[in-house]
Scaffold this motif. Structure first.
Motif, PDB file in Angstrom:
ATOM      1  N   LEU A 157       0.760  -1.068  -0.079  1.00  0.00           N
ATOM      2  CA  LEU A 157      -0.028  -0.015   0.107  1.00  0.00           C
ATOM      3  C   LEU A 157       0.972   1.227  -0.152  1.00  0.00           C
ATOM      4  O   LEU A 157       0.512   2.153  -0.404  1.00  0.00           O
ATOM      5  CB  LEU A 157      -0.829   0.073   1.149  1.00  0.00           C
ATOM      6  CG  LEU A 157      -2.458  -0.698   1.193  1.00  0.00           C
ATOM      7  CD1 LEU A 157      -2.939  -0.729   2.367  1.00  0.00           C
ATOM      8  CD2 LEU A 157      -3.181  -0.129  -0.050  1.00  0.00           C
ATOM      9  N   ASN A 158       1.846   1.138   0.615  1.00  0.00           N
ATOM     10  CA  ASN A 158       2.934   2.284   0.688  1.00  0.00           C
ATOM     11  C   ASN A 158       3.670   2.482  -0.525  1.00  0.00           C
ATOM     12  O   ASN A 158       4.165   3.578  -0.858  1.00  0.00           O
ATOM     13  CB  ASN A 158       3.643   2.373   2.018  1.00  0.00           C
ATOM     14  CG  ASN A 158       3.093   2.224   3.088  1.00  0.00           C
ATOM     15  OD1 ASN A 158       2.020   2.855   3.261  1.00  0.00           O
ATOM     16  ND2 ASN A 158       3.517   1.695   4.291  1.00  0.00           N
ATOM     17  N   TYR A 164      -2.672   2.766  -3.087  1.00  0.00           N
ATOM     18  CA  TYR A 164      -3.052   3.645  -1.535  1.00  0.00           C
ATOM     19  C   TYR A 164      -4.145   4.648  -2.075  1.00  0.00           C
ATOM     20  O   TYR A 164      -5.188   4.535  -1.117  1.00  0.00           O
ATOM     21  CB  TYR A 164      -1.749   4.417  -1.294  1.00  0.00           C
ATOM     22  CG  TYR A 164      -2.040   5.101  -0.061  1.00  0.00           C
ATOM     23  CD1 TYR A 164      -1.630   4.554   1.099  1.00  0.00           C
ATOM     24  CD2 TYR A 164      -2.505   6.214   0.061  1.00  0.00           C
ATOM     25  CE1 TYR A 164      -2.005   5.244   2.547  1.00  0.00           C
ATOM     26  CE2 TYR A 164      -2.744   7.082   1.381  1.00  0.00           C
ATOM     27  CZ  TYR A 164      -2.444   6.501   2.594  1.00  0.00           C
ATOM     28  OH  TYR A 164      -2.873   7.193   3.682  1.00  0.00           O
ATOM     29  N   PRO A 187      -1.207   0.118   7.650  1.00  0.00           N
ATOM     30  CA  PRO A 187      -1.789   1.026   6.991  1.00  0.00           C
ATOM     31  C   PRO A 187      -3.014   1.816   7.839  1.00  0.00           C
ATOM     32  O   PRO A 187      -3.454   2.657   7.580  1.00  0.00           O
ATOM     33  CB  PRO A 187      -2.412   0.294   5.820  1.00  0.00           C
ATOM     34  CG  PRO A 187      -2.288  -1.163   6.254  1.00  0.00           C
ATOM     35  CD  PRO A 187      -1.127  -1.212   7.214  1.00  0.00           C
TER      36      PRO A 187
END
Length: 257
Positions: A157-158, A164, A187
């Motif tokens: 996700l990062n 994201y 997250p």
């Protein structure tokens, strides 16, 4: 009784569906792109020319037992899939609202696929990425319901700006988002999501995106992708829009993963 994510593969209908390209006059490289997307899959691609001078050209038909179930143009496939690469989704170059799944690919639901990632294949895994985004788009447009997604590594996700942003839109737009993966990132510190971490097989080797809309919603909004990595970078997967099956996959994940 369902005792693993793998057991859901025994329940899919696995229809015998194939693609037929009608009256093609587009260049061979276009046809080759379609072949590369479905190479090694249980979906054949053939060409048929009709005798009528007025017949539509460059149409792709989804066929089962001689019946045409859906049609899409080659241009639609080019614009939404064949000329796309996965980096466009990772970087956010394609907005969630612009994600389109041509009818002939949507109609391959519950067909079992075995797909390789890069570098073994430039195209095969892209199909799963697009299906994932389509399910996320359905969830975003519904604006409520439950979405369960696995990432293997939550740090993805990062690492992927586009991913994201999708989950920021979903979680802040009213969808109850649950994320699954190895806990190498947190997250929930920046997103209103529920995070589930672990190191067992479902956390490390599964890829699922499952959306269960709220009760009373359009049944067509049920959607699930399930893929399992039993060999490095090789995925067995399918997608389904069958409400009963989607609900059971969602419930299994909620109760046992």
């Amino acid at each position: 009784m369902t005792d693993s994510l793998r057991s859901f593969f025994d329940e899919i209908e696995a229809p015998d569906r194939n693609l037929v390209v009608l009256n093609r006059d587009s260049p061979d490289p276009v046809r080759n792109l379609l072949d590369s997307l479905l190479a090694g899959q249980p979906v054949s691609v053939s060409d048929v020319d009709t005798e009528s001078a007025a017949a539509d050209r460059n149409i792709v038909a989804l066929v089962e037992d001689g019946e045409v179930l859906a049609r899409s143009t080659l241009d639609e496939l080019l614009e939404s899939v064949l000329l796309i690469n996965s980096d466009l989704y990772k970087t956010g170059a394609i907005d969630l609202g612009d994600v389109v799944l041509p009818d002939v690919l949507r109609g391959l639901d519950e067909v079992p696929f075995r797909l390789r990632g890069y570098p073994a294949s430039n195209k095969e895994k892209l199909l799963l990425i697009i299906i994932s985004r389509v399910i996320e788009r359905i969830a975003a447009e519904t604006g409520e319901g439950i979405l369960r997604s696995s990432f293997q590594r939550l740090s993805r996700l990062n690492d992927e700006k586009g991913t994201y942003e999708v989950y920021e839109t979903l979680s802040k737009g009213g969808v109850d988002v649950h994320l699954y993966g190895v806990g190498d990132a947190t997250p929930a510190e920046s997103l209103p999501v529920t995070v589930h971490t672990g190191t067992s097989y479902p956390y490390r080797r599964s890829w699922f995106v499952v959306f269960q809309p709220p009760e009373g919603s359009n049944p067509a909004d049920h959607a699930a992708l399930l893929a399992l990595e039993d060999e490095p970078n090789v995925w067995d997967g399918f997608w389904t829009f069958r409400p009963e099956l989607v609900d059971r996959i969602e419930r299994y994940i909620a109760d046992y993963v």
